[in-house]
Design a protein around this motif. Structure first.
Motif: not given
Length: 180
Positions: A64-77
């Motif tokens: 979930v974008i905005g949650e503290t444990i959310t990693p960065s988005v990367q190409e292919g996601d």
């Protein structure tokens, strides 16, 4: 007619207008080897989170974008962004940023011609009433009809994914929280 009957009628009217072929077109974009992020503001965000939860139950890696444990988005996601109007500034800006980073963007909106609809690689149009006045008119407050029908539509998408992947109800139940 009772209020429950009126609300059911509105929900059925919107769901009859959802094009299931849009779900079928999105199905190949969501696979277990791709991370899936969800994004939405307010109640639309809650609908996105409900979808992420169901994805987790059926064996995906959602964030979930905005949650503290959310990693960065990367190409292919993959990013599934929900905005009734398709114009919510914060949602459109983050979806554009993800798109610019090579992320496949799925837009869920009542307005195909909106900013979100225009930048998304694929769109699910759920034409329920929004606070901006888009979609099927409703007796319900603000974007309630949009939120209700997005929830059902995304649950149908999760069901399609589970059937494609041969995920049983028992397997999904195994992933359900046991900390209740």
């Amino acid at each position: 007619m009772s209020l429950i009957q009126e609300v059911k009628s509105e929900i059925n009217q919107v769901l009859d207008l959802v094009d299931e072929s849009q779900l079928d077109a999105i199905e190949p974009l969501i696979t277990k080897d791709r991370r899936v992020y969800v994004l939405g503001a307010g109640r639309s965000g809650l609908m996105a989170k409900a979808f992420a939860m169901r994805l987790m139950h059926i064996g995906y890696t959602p964030y979930v974008i905005g949650e503290t444990i959310t990693p960065s988005v990367q190409e292919g996601d993959v990013l599934l962004a929900v905005s009734g109007s398709g114009k919510t500034k914060s949602i459109v800006e983050m979806a554009q940023k993800a798109h610019d980073n090579g992320v496949t963007v799925i837009g869920v909106t009542s307005n195909q011609a909106s900013s979100l609809g225009g930048l998304a690689d694929a769109t699910i149009v759920v034409p329920g009433a929004t606070k901006a006045g888009d979609g099927v008119k409703s007796i319900q407050l603000l974007s309630t009809l949009f939120d209700q029908t997005v929830h059902i539509t995304l649950d149908v998408l999760a069901l399609k994914l589970s059937r494609r992947d041969h995920t049983t109800n028992e397997e999904a139940a195994h992933e359900h929280s046991n900390m209740e």
